[in-house]
Design a protein around this motif. Structure first.
Motif, short mmCIF file in Angstrom:
data_model
loop_
_atom_site.label_atom_id
_atom_site.label_comp_id
_atom_site.label_asym_id
_atom_site.label_seq_id
_atom_site.Cartn_x
_atom_site.Cartn_y
_atom_site.Cartn_z
N UNK A 269 0.88 -1.17 0.00
CA UNK A 269 0.00 0.00 0.00
C UNK A 269 0.91 1.21 0.00
N UNK A 270 0.92 1.95 -1.11
CA UNK A 270 1.83 3.09 -1.30
C UNK A 270 1.06 4.39 -1.06
N UNK A 271 1.64 5.26 -0.22
CA UNK A 271 0.98 6.52 0.13
C UNK A 271 1.93 7.66 -0.21
N UNK A 272 1.53 8.49 -1.16
CA UNK A 272 2.38 9.58 -1.64
C UNK A 272 2.48 10.71 -0.60
N UNK A 273 3.52 11.53 -0.78
CA UNK A 273 3.69 12.70 0.06
C UNK A 273 3.08 13.93 -0.59
N UNK A 274 3.41 15.10 -0.01
CA UNK A 274 2.88 16.36 -0.51
C UNK A 274 2.27 17.22 0.57
N UNK A 275 2.63 16.95 1.82
CA UNK A 275 2.14 17.78 2.92
C UNK A 275 0.65 17.69 3.15
N UNK A 276 0.02 16.64 2.65
CA UNK A 276 -1.44 16.44 2.71
C UNK A 276 -2.19 17.47 1.87
N UNK A 277 -1.45 18.24 1.05
CA UNK A 277 -2.06 19.29 0.23
C UNK A 277 -1.95 19.04 -1.27
N UNK A 278 -0.96 18.27 -1.69
CA UNK A 278 -0.78 18.00 -3.12
C UNK A 278 -0.42 16.53 -3.30
N UNK A 279 -0.56 16.05 -4.55
CA UNK A 279 -0.17 14.69 -4.88
C UNK A 279 -1.35 13.81 -5.26
N UNK A 280 -1.08 12.83 -6.11
CA UNK A 280 -2.07 11.86 -6.55
C UNK A 280 -1.42 10.48 -6.59
N UNK A 281 -2.19 9.48 -6.98
CA UNK A 281 -1.71 8.10 -6.92
C UNK A 281 -0.46 7.87 -7.76
N UNK A 282 -0.31 8.61 -8.89
CA UNK A 282 0.84 8.40 -9.76
C UNK A 282 1.93 9.46 -9.59
N UNK A 283 1.85 10.26 -8.54
CA UNK A 283 2.82 11.35 -8.36
C UNK A 283 4.23 10.84 -8.09
N UNK A 284 4.34 9.63 -7.55
CA UNK A 284 5.66 9.07 -7.25
C UNK A 284 5.84 7.74 -8.00
N UNK A 285 5.38 7.76 -9.26
CA UNK A 285 5.30 6.52 -10.02
C UNK A 285 6.67 5.89 -10.30
N UNK A 286 7.70 6.68 -10.47
CA UNK A 286 9.02 6.08 -10.70
C UNK A 286 9.42 5.18 -9.53
N UNK A 287 9.18 5.64 -8.32
CA UNK A 287 9.49 4.81 -7.15
C UNK A 287 8.60 3.58 -7.13
N UNK A 288 7.33 3.76 -7.48
CA UNK A 288 6.39 2.63 -7.51
C UNK A 288 6.84 1.60 -8.54
N UNK A 289 7.23 2.06 -9.73
CA UNK A 289 7.68 1.13 -10.78
C UNK A 289 8.94 0.39 -10.35
N UNK A 290 9.81 1.09 -9.65
CA UNK A 290 11.05 0.43 -9.20
C UNK A 290 10.73 -0.65 -8.16
N UNK A 291 9.82 -0.33 -7.24
CA UNK A 291 9.39 -1.34 -6.26
C UNK A 291 8.73 -2.51 -6.98
N UNK A 292 7.87 -2.18 -7.93
CA UNK A 292 7.13 -3.20 -8.66
C UNK A 292 8.08 -4.19 -9.34
N UNK A 293 9.15 -3.67 -9.93
CA UNK A 293 10.08 -4.52 -10.67
C UNK A 293 10.90 -5.42 -9.74
N UNK A 294 10.96 -5.07 -8.45
CA UNK A 294 11.77 -5.84 -7.51
C UNK A 294 10.96 -6.87 -6.73
N UNK A 295 9.63 -6.84 -6.86
CA UNK A 295 8.78 -7.76 -6.12
C UNK A 295 8.65 -9.10 -6.83
N UNK A 296 8.27 -10.14 -6.10
CA UNK A 296 8.01 -11.43 -6.76
C UNK A 296 6.88 -11.30 -7.78
N UNK A 297 6.94 -12.12 -8.82
CA UNK A 297 5.91 -12.11 -9.86
C UNK A 297 4.53 -12.30 -9.22
N UNK A 298 3.56 -11.52 -9.67
CA UNK A 298 2.19 -11.62 -9.16
C UNK A 298 1.90 -10.73 -7.98
#
Length: 356
Positions: free
Chosen positions: A123-152
């Protein structure tokens, strides 16, 4: 943890002082909050696109990624909370084989499917001071995590509602709703790890404290908010005040994050993560915390690590010396940003191994 004490911040790393942030990466104070929200969302998407385009260093991160837009009803008012679900279904060997076969047609890599339960859920929760940001605002980090996880495995990133349109408690409730739903959807419970940066780290820590013991397997925090020290030392537990130096000391401030000012203490929340009782902290899962020394939130991360360590929780701290708050988000092209991201992946690996 005492070794992490800093009275003043060290000099900024020359690689950062030599770096000039391109126009548009830092939002103008003159913009309205809604203009800032829209601008930030656009800038983040453009940044991700630029760094995952053909020929870029991170192009491979998005080769076999499947994104799905979902909504989760708020447990408070049934508001449909937008969520992005990320999965990947090819092994690294399969990706390499498919890429060789497709030559330059890498966008045509076939997707396979799996019916087995996911081994890991994030469960990924972006930053932004509770004032800015959306689900894909930190997508590069999400993609990097995604590529390192087990398949599925699966990553759920939340677009929680933002202040000032809603109170901070609603931001937290939206994320709590997603945490509950993420656990409920499992046919066989996978390992569940909370990941959050900056104010997202605040929310992740609060969720871990509110969860039933044993339902969350690990917490990964990057430059987290854990206290409201800027509003006064009374918002830092007395036993930790000696260690908390960065909130008001000017040397920790940079152009990425200066003095934090809140209209009301704790943004109106009942408490901050650092204020949790020892009994609550003692039941938390393994936690990995990444901090930057040139950051007004440096002490927030260090003090939270100290509190967890005192409570007997397995905790590790990664210290990035001479760099400012979550710099990898605004300057992903820098070598140090990649180094910080790779350290984060090692932290996640440690959490999953410790949670066995």
């Amino acid at each position: 943890m005492n070794r992490l004490y800093l009275r003043i911040a060290p000099p900024l790393d020359p690689a950062w002082t030599a770096y000039q942030i391109p126009p548009g990466r830092i939002l103008s104070p003159s913009l309205s909050i809604h203009d800032k929200q829209a601008r930030y969302a656009l800038v983040c998407r453009l940044l991700t696109d630029a760094h995952t385009m053909p020929g870029s260093r991170d192009y491979e991160l998005q080769w076999n990624v499947k994104r799905m837009s979902l909504t989760v009803p708020s447990r408070i008012d049934e508001f449909p909370i937008p969520v992005l679900k990320y999965t990947w279904t090819l092994t690294a060997r399969e990706v390499s084989k498919a890429c060789s076969a497709a030559d330059e047609q890498r966008d045509d890599i076939p997707m396979t499917t799996t019916t087995t339960p996911p081994p890991v859920r994030i469960l990924y929760i972006h930053g932004g001071g509770l004032h800015i940001g959306e689900a894909d605002s930190e997508e590069l980090s999400i993609l990097r995590i995604n590529s390192a996880l087990p398949v599925g495995s699966e990553i759920f990133s939340v677009t929680y509602r933002l202040m000032p349109d809603v109170p901070a408690q609603t931001c937290l409730d939206d994320c709590l709703s997603n945490s509950t739903q993420t656990q409920a959807n499992a046919t066989r419970r996978p390992k569940l790890v909370l990941v959050g940066s900056s104010s997202g780290g605040e929310l992740a820590a609060l969720i871990s404290q509110a969860a039933e013991p044993g339902t969350i397997d690990g917490v990964l925090l990057r430059g987290p908010v854990t206290s409201d020290a800027p509003s006064g030392e009374e918002y830092v537990p007395e036993r930790l005040r000696w260690l908390h130096t960065s909130a008001r000391e000017p040397s920790f401030r940079t152009n990425l994050l200066g003095l934090i000012r809140r209209e009301v203490p704790r943004d109106g929340l009942e408490r901050m993560p650092l204020e949790a009782e020892l009994e609550t902290l003692s039941k938390l899962p393994p936690t990995w915390i990444q901090v930057c020394t040139n950051d007004t939130l440096y002490s927030d991360g260090v003090c939270y690590a100290k509190a967890l360590d005192d409570a007997g929780v397995p905790v590790r701290v990664d210290v990035i010396k001479g760099w400012p708050h979550t710099f990898w988000l605004v300057a992903p092209e820098l070598d140090k940003s990649l180094e910080a991201e790779e350290a984060m992946l090692k932290g996640l690996e440690w959490i999953l191994e410790t949670a066995k």
